[in-house]
Motif scaffolding. Structure first.
Motif, mmCIF file in Angstrom:
data_model
loop_
_atom_site.group_PDB
_atom_site.id
_atom_site.type_symbol
_atom_site.label_atom_id
_atom_site.label_comp_id
_atom_site.label_asym_id
_atom_site.label_seq_id
_atom_site.Cartn_x
_atom_site.Cartn_y
_atom_site.Cartn_z
ATOM 1 N N GLY A 1 0.795 -1.228 0.000
ATOM 2 C CA GLY A 1 0.000 0.000 0.000
ATOM 3 C C GLY A 1 0.822 1.270 0.000
ATOM 4 O O GLY A 1 0.369 2.313 -0.490
ATOM 5 N N ASP A 2 2.034 1.225 0.553
ATOM 6 C CA ASP A 2 2.894 2.409 0.590
ATOM 7 C C ASP A 2 3.729 2.568 -0.678
ATOM 8 O O ASP A 2 4.483 3.538 -0.808
ATOM 9 N N HIS A 3 3.593 1.618 -1.578
ATOM 10 C CA HIS A 3 4.361 1.650 -2.830
ATOM 11 C C HIS A 3 3.346 1.715 -3.978
ATOM 12 O O HIS A 3 2.998 0.687 -4.565
ATOM 13 N N ARG A 4 2.885 2.916 -4.266
ATOM 14 C CA ARG A 4 1.728 3.081 -5.143
ATOM 15 C C ARG A 4 1.973 2.568 -6.564
ATOM 16 O O ARG A 4 1.091 1.960 -7.167
ATOM 17 N N TRP A 5 3.147 2.818 -7.106
ATOM 18 C CA TRP A 5 3.403 2.384 -8.481
ATOM 19 C C TRP A 5 3.614 0.875 -8.565
ATOM 20 O O TRP A 5 3.231 0.244 -9.555
ATOM 21 N N SER A 6 4.201 0.313 -7.540
ATOM 22 C CA SER A 6 4.336 -1.144 -7.492
ATOM 23 C C SER A 6 2.958 -1.793 -7.394
ATOM 24 O O SER A 6 2.669 -2.780 -8.076
ATOM 25 N N ARG A 7 2.115 -1.229 -6.535
ATOM 26 C CA ARG A 7 0.749 -1.747 -6.412
ATOM 27 C C ARG A 7 -0.014 -1.583 -7.726
ATOM 28 O O ARG A 7 -0.778 -2.460 -8.124
ATOM 29 N N PHE A 8 0.210 -0.448 -8.402
ATOM 30 C CA PHE A 8 -0.429 -0.223 -9.696
ATOM 31 C C PHE A 8 -0.041 -1.323 -10.688
ATOM 32 O O PHE A 8 -0.894 -1.873 -11.391
ATOM 33 N N GLY A 9 1.260 -1.631 -10.741
ATOM 34 C CA GLY A 9 1.718 -2.676 -11.653
ATOM 35 C C GLY A 9 1.100 -4.029 -11.336
ATOM 36 O O GLY A 9 0.682 -4.763 -12.240
ATOM 37 N N ASN A 10 1.046 -4.359 -10.034
ATOM 38 C CA ASN A 10 0.421 -5.627 -9.636
ATOM 39 C C ASN A 10 -1.050 -5.666 -10.025
ATOM 40 O O ASN A 10 -1.544 -6.655 -10.578
ATOM 41 N N ASP A 11 -1.762 -4.579 -9.713
ATOM 42 C CA ASP A 11 -3.203 -4.537 -9.981
ATOM 43 C C ASP A 11 -3.514 -4.518 -11.467
ATOM 44 O O ASP A 11 -4.580 -4.973 -11.896
ATOM 45 N N LEU A 12 -2.588 -3.969 -12.257
ATOM 46 C CA LEU A 12 -2.805 -3.941 -13.697
ATOM 47 C C LEU A 12 -2.719 -5.340 -14.286
ATOM 48 O O LEU A 12 -3.478 -5.690 -15.201
ATOM 49 N N LEU A 13 -1.810 -6.171 -13.749
ATOM 50 C CA LEU A 13 -1.631 -7.522 -14.279
ATOM 51 C C LEU A 13 -2.613 -8.516 -13.670
ATOM 52 O O LEU A 13 -3.024 -9.475 -14.328
ATOM 53 N N LEU A 14 -2.994 -8.293 -12.402
ATOM 54 C CA LEU A 14 -3.910 -9.226 -11.756
ATOM 55 C C LEU A 14 -5.323 -9.043 -12.293
ATOM 56 O O LEU A 14 -5.797 -7.918 -12.441
ATOM 57 N N GLY A 15 -5.985 -10.157 -12.540
ATOM 58 C CA GLY A 15 -7.312 -10.095 -13.128
ATOM 59 C C GLY A 15 -8.421 -10.472 -12.168
ATOM 60 O O GLY A 15 -8.294 -10.401 -10.944
ATOM 61 N N TYR A 16 -9.501 -10.910 -12.766
ATOM 62 C CA TYR A 16 -10.751 -11.220 -12.069
ATOM 63 C C TYR A 16 -10.574 -12.245 -10.952
ATOM 64 O O TYR A 16 -11.125 -12.096 -9.856
ATOM 65 N N LEU A 17 -9.765 -13.287 -11.195
ATOM 66 C CA LEU A 17 -9.635 -14.368 -10.213
ATOM 67 C C LEU A 17 -8.905 -13.928 -8.945
ATOM 68 O O LEU A 17 -9.050 -14.563 -7.901
ATOM 69 N N ALA A 18 -8.141 -12.848 -9.011
ATOM 70 C CA ALA A 18 -7.450 -12.344 -7.820
ATOM 71 C C ALA A 18 -8.420 -11.688 -6.848
ATOM 72 O O ALA A 18 -8.040 -11.387 -5.710
ATOM 73 N N ASP A 19 -9.655 -11.457 -7.279
ATOM 74 C CA ASP A 19 -10.663 -10.831 -6.423
ATOM 75 C C ASP A 19 -11.694 -11.822 -5.900
ATOM 76 O O ASP A 19 -12.703 -11.419 -5.322
ATOM 77 N N GLN A 20 -11.437 -13.102 -6.100
ATOM 78 C CA GLN A 20 -12.344 -14.127 -5.575
ATOM 79 C C GLN A 20 -11.925 -14.524 -4.154
ATOM 80 O O GLN A 20 -10.731 -14.531 -3.839
ATOM 81 N N PRO A 21 -12.893 -14.837 -3.276
ATOM 82 C CA PRO A 21 -12.547 -15.231 -1.900
ATOM 83 C C PRO A 21 -11.595 -16.421 -1.889
ATOM 84 O O PRO A 21 -11.725 -17.338 -2.709
ATOM 85 N N ILE A 22 -10.633 -16.395 -0.985
ATOM 86 C CA ILE A 22 -9.662 -17.483 -0.884
ATOM 87 C C ILE A 22 -9.878 -18.255 0.413
ATOM 88 O O ILE A 22 -10.446 -17.739 1.375
ATOM 89 N N SER A 23 -9.416 -19.486 0.417
ATOM 90 C CA SER A 23 -9.537 -20.330 1.605
ATOM 91 C C SER A 23 -8.408 -20.007 2.578
ATOM 92 O O SER A 23 -7.455 -19.310 2.243
ATOM 93 N N LYS A 24 -8.516 -20.553 3.786
ATOM 94 C CA LYS A 24 -7.482 -20.327 4.796
ATOM 95 C C LYS A 24 -6.136 -20.869 4.314
ATOM 96 O O LYS A 24 -5.091 -20.257 4.542
ATOM 97 N N ARG A 25 -6.150 -22.016 3.658
ATOM 98 C CA ARG A 25 -4.901 -22.593 3.145
ATOM 99 C C ARG A 25 -4.279 -21.684 2.096
ATOM 100 O O ARG A 25 -3.059 -21.484 2.063
ATOM 101 N N ASP B 1 10.354 2.106 13.042
ATOM 102 C CA ASP B 1 9.589 2.223 11.808
ATOM 103 C C ASP B 1 9.863 3.567 11.156
ATOM 104 O O ASP B 1 9.472 4.610 11.660
ATOM 105 N N HIS B 2 10.577 3.509 10.025
ATOM 106 C CA HIS B 2 10.864 4.737 9.291
ATOM 107 C C HIS B 2 9.742 4.979 8.290
ATOM 108 O O HIS B 2 9.421 4.103 7.489
ATOM 109 N N ALA B 3 9.140 6.122 8.348
ATOM 110 C CA ALA B 3 8.014 6.432 7.467
ATOM 111 C C ALA B 3 8.460 6.358 6.008
ATOM 112 O O ALA B 3 9.515 6.882 5.635
ATOM 113 N N THR B 4 7.646 5.677 5.216
ATOM 114 C CA THR B 4 7.951 5.576 3.794
ATOM 115 C C THR B 4 7.760 6.928 3.129
ATOM 116 O O THR B 4 6.765 7.608 3.350
#
Length: 374
Positions: A148-172, A225-228
């Motif tokens: 969350g503190d790395h906005r462009w990294s998160r942007f890159g991840n979210d751009l590549l991750l699709g529909y299945l990354a938003d489905q509920p996951i099991s504990k395992r 904890d050094h503030a990002t």
């Protein structure tokens, strides 16, 4: 603990095997990789990266993470002698040249899941009270907690991750992150039971779970904890600026009765090129990137039809693909019901849709005016 490099935001897991009698103390690490591999980044994106098991002195392991300013927390696992021997034999087999390399997958088969399976399969899942129930979280939500503190990294991840990354996951599945697995090991137990001793048999004897982790402490403590450092240029601000630029040029075009066909050409090309990356993700071995509704915004078809579309716009005509483009942009906004988009992507979609609507309305008005003049 997390590091400062992109691949280290999510922490790491390893097994420590300490044999005080023979003076042996080693780390078993399933996170060994090398950037020297041919086409490493490309292979990683397509899920074709090979990682290895590595076994080396614990002092080297600690020195590496101390140098990176990362904390290391140790959980001592409660194991029987036979279980320890079984784990040692399994690691020995895993470390053989023909077995040491494995096909890495960030969500499904990584350094954390490998360490977990090495322990639990040799204890026996049936001997633990791990409950593989569905969580209220998703893969995307879990990694957002750490990037969350790395906005462009998160942007890159979210751009590549699709529909299945938003489905509920099991504990395992939730245990793919080191800290998540650590918390489960700390709270779950074994089904082996022992009789709880009571004073003078005053109370009935009770059975209790044996804890899976019998002690927890830091080998390298958490540092202050050094503030990002906040990012002044964020994906949201870039998208907002781009949207304002498109809107401003569209308004100028209308009031000055110009034909900014070159703006449409630029937008089609700029959204079409990254679209081929999303198209390529369909063939990735990562299931979570294969179905991605953001391809309706960053559409590879834009690049294919850019020339014919803009040649017609230059002549004051609307090519059929231009209308298809507008429909796809509208659908992309609707598809956010099922998929979380990268930061700023909805603003980009709205800006492009606004451009299409303004251009289409102006075209229709001019067409009607010509018919009235006839």
């Amino acid at each position: 603990g997390p590091g400062n490099e992109v691949w280290s935001y999510y922490g790491h897991s390893a097994l420590r095997i300490q044999d005080k009698m023979h003076g042996s103390d080693v780390a078993v690490n399933w996170g060994m990789f090398s950037f020297r591999q041919n086409f490493f980044i490309l292979r990683f994106v397509f899920g074709l990266t090979d990682y290895q098991i590595g076994i080396y002195p614990m002092t080297d392991f600690l020195a590496e993470y101390a140098a990176e300013g990362r904390w290391v927390r140790k959980q001592r696992i409660n194991l029987s002698r036979d279980e320890k021997i079984n784990i040692l034999h399994a690691i020995e087999e895993n470390a053989k040249p023909e077995n040491r390399t494995y096909r890495y997958n960030f969500f499904f088969d990584n350094c954390t899941t490998r360490a977990r399976e090495m322990i639990l399969t040799n204890i026996g899942y049936c001997n633990t009270n791990f409950d593989d129930k569905e969580t209220q979280s998703t893969y995307r939500q879990e990694i957002h907690k750490l990037n969350g503190d790395h906005r462009w990294s998160r942007f890159g991840n979210d751009l590549l991750l699709g529909y299945l990354a938003d489905q509920p996951i099991s504990k395992r599945e939730w245990e793919f992150l080191p800290d998540n697995l650590s918390r489960d090991f700390a709270t779950e137990g074994r089904k082996d039971t022992t009789v709880q001793k009571t004073m003078a048999e005053v109370y009935p004897t009770k059975k209790r779970y044996i804890k899976l982790v019998d002690s927890t402490f830091y080998l390298i403590p958490v540092q202050a904890d050094h503030a990002t450092e906040s990012e002044s240029i964020t994906p949201f601000r870039v998208a907002l600026a781009l949207g304002a630029f498109i809107f401003l040029l569209s308004i100028i075009e209308v009031f000055k009765r110009k034909n900014f066909w070159w703006l449409d050409m630029t937008l089609l090309i700029l959204t079409g090129i990254p679209g081929f990356i999303l198209l390529a993700m369909i063939f990735s071995e990562h299931p979570t990137v294969q179905i991605n509704f953001q391809i309706l915004i960053l559409n590879p078809l834009n690049l294919i039809f850019a020339w014919k579309t803009c040649r017609n716009l230059y002549k004051g005509k609307i090519y059929w693909y231009y209308n298809i483009w507008g429909i796809l942009l509208f659908v992309s906004l609707f598809m956010q019901i099922w998929q979380h988009y990268a930061e700023g992507m909805e603003i980009l979609a709205l800006s492009l849709l606004m451009r299409y609507v303004i251009r289409s309305i102006v075209y229709d008005l001019r067409k009607q005016k010509k018919q009235l003049n006839k």
